[in-house]
Write a protein that holds these residues in place. Structure first.
Motif, short mmCIF file in Angstrom:
data_model
loop_
_atom_site.label_atom_id
_atom_site.label_comp_id
_atom_site.label_asym_id
_atom_site.label_seq_id
_atom_site.Cartn_x
_atom_site.Cartn_y
_atom_site.Cartn_z
N ALA A 1 0.83 -1.21 0.00
CA ALA A 1 0.00 0.00 0.00
C ALA A 1 0.87 1.26 0.00
O ALA A 1 0.62 2.21 -0.75
N PRO B 1 -11.05 -2.75 1.73
CA PRO B 1 -9.98 -1.97 2.36
C PRO B 1 -10.50 -0.91 3.31
O PRO B 1 -11.68 -0.55 3.30
N ASN C 1 -5.21 0.96 4.41
CA ASN C 1 -5.01 -0.33 5.07
C ASN C 1 -6.07 -1.34 4.62
O ASN C 1 -6.90 -1.05 3.79
N LEU D 1 -5.86 -4.31 3.01
CA LEU D 1 -5.82 -4.85 1.66
C LEU D 1 -5.99 -6.36 1.62
O LEU D 1 -6.15 -6.94 0.54
N GLY E 1 -3.39 -7.65 -1.95
CA GLY E 1 -2.73 -6.35 -1.91
C GLY E 1 -2.08 -5.95 -3.21
O GLY E 1 -2.08 -4.77 -3.58
N ILE F 1 -14.95 1.40 0.40
CA ILE F 1 -13.64 1.39 1.06
C ILE F 1 -13.51 2.47 2.12
O ILE F 1 -12.58 2.45 2.93
#
Length: 349
Positions: free
Chosen positions: A14, A295, A310, A312, A316, A341
């Motif tokens: 991320a 997420p 954050n 994920l 990811g 999200i």
């Protein structure tokens, strides 16, 4: 006092995707990372647009792939490394019924671009797959360990990496700015993975965490250049090495490999792999998973210049570029986040 546009906490998938977004827009930044979080390093690194357990599409798969592949190609070119490996993913069928479910799924408009309608026969004498395979299209693997190690070296060469823990108590808010030790910034983005549970500003978010363990085996006789998905993944790494994984443990939140997980993976692998092999590696990490499988992105409800990136989870590699772009637009142009999200979905409850 050094001034930067952003402080980023964490240096996983991320964070790297967000750093790249900042670089595109000529924003200055520094990154804090103490290597305490391992989920990105131990990730299998597959970009796979299909949930192979249920033959259903990954959330926003097309949008994610459209951003992910160009981003990793750009990083490869700039850092002169190889991290993106196109890879066929073959789903092992265990029955005629599973074959039929696959072909039914491939007729759906959302899945048609990603599921091959050709039944692939097993060509390996060391794999038990009497019912053949279905092939996932537009898939591959990102070597996450090579990516992260080289990206950290890149940041370090630009004096942009602090290899130390971030001390939350040292944040000082002054008007619209933030002072942190000898730094002054406009925004802080926390991309700490499961480490956000220790973050007093965002530890209220429902990040559950799921520990995953992966084995690396050496199997000189196997000689396959495609990934297999059955009860476990088998992913070729080159030089007769393969990753086997992964486990899911919602109780253990440590990064310590366990004998129990190793036995579980070997038992599942033994059901379809018949050649001799040697276990040469075993790693573990806690994935930042969320109960609704989306997420966690957004702005702190009180401090307008603190943000979180954050949650994920297991995907990811695909999700990071998409959510990073969304967060950048929120910060810089106040463009609304995708409601699925946005952390406000929890703050409002």
């Amino acid at each position: 006092m050094k001034e930067v546009d952003y402080i980023i906490v964490g240096c996983g998938l991320a964070s790297i995707a967000f750093c790249e977004e900042l670089r595109v827009h000529n924003k200055t930044f520094v990154v804090f990372d103490d290597s305490s979080q391992k989920s990105s390093i131990v990730a299998a690194g597959l970009y796979n647009p299909v949930i192979l357990k249920r033959f259903s599409k990954v959330w926003k798969a097309k949008e994610q792939l459209a951003l992910a592949r160009p981003l990793y190609s750009k990083i490869e070119n700039e850092l002169k490394i190889k991290i993106d490996y196109e890879l066929s993913i073959l789903r092992r069928f265990i029955s005629i019924e599973e074959q039929n479910k696959w072909f039914t799924a491939s007729d759906k408009p959302s899945l048609e671009p990603f599921l091959s309608t050709n039944l692939i026969k097993n060509s390996s004498e060391y794999i038990d797959a009497n019912f053949g395979f279905g092939e996932v299209l537009h898939a591959g693997r990102i070597d996450t360990e090579t990516l992260i190690l080289n990206y950290k070296a890149f940041l370090k060469s630009n004096n942009s990496l602090f290899e130390t823990s971030f001390v939350y108590n040292n944040i000082q808010f002054e008007n619209d700015a933030i002072h942190y030790e000898n730094l002054k910034t406009n925004q802080i983005v926390f991309a700490e993975g499961f480490g956000v549970k220790q973050n007093p500003y965002f530890n209220h978010l429902p990040l559950t965490g799921s520990k995953g363990e992966i084995l690396t085996i050496k199997a000189p006789d196997l000689k396959i250049d495609y990934a297999i998905k059955s009860s476990v993944f088998v992913i070729p790494l080159g030089n007769d090495l393969y990753n086997v994984g992964a486990t899911y443990d919602n109780n253990d939140k440590s990064n310590v490999p366990t004998e129990k997980a190793k036995e579980e993976l070997l038992l599942k692998l033994g059901k379809f792999l018949t050649c001799n092999f040697e276990v040469v590696g075993h790693i573990a990490g806690v994935r930042p998973t969320v109960k609704d499988r989306r997420p966690l992105v957004g702005r702190h409800f009180k401090h307008n210049n603190l943000y979180v990136l954050n949650g994920l989870g297991t995907r990811g590699v695909m999700i990071a570029p998409y959510v990073s772009k969304q967060l950048f637009k929120l910060i810089e142009t106040n463009e609304s986040l995708d409601s699925e999200i946005d952390i406000n979905r929890f703050n409002e409850k």
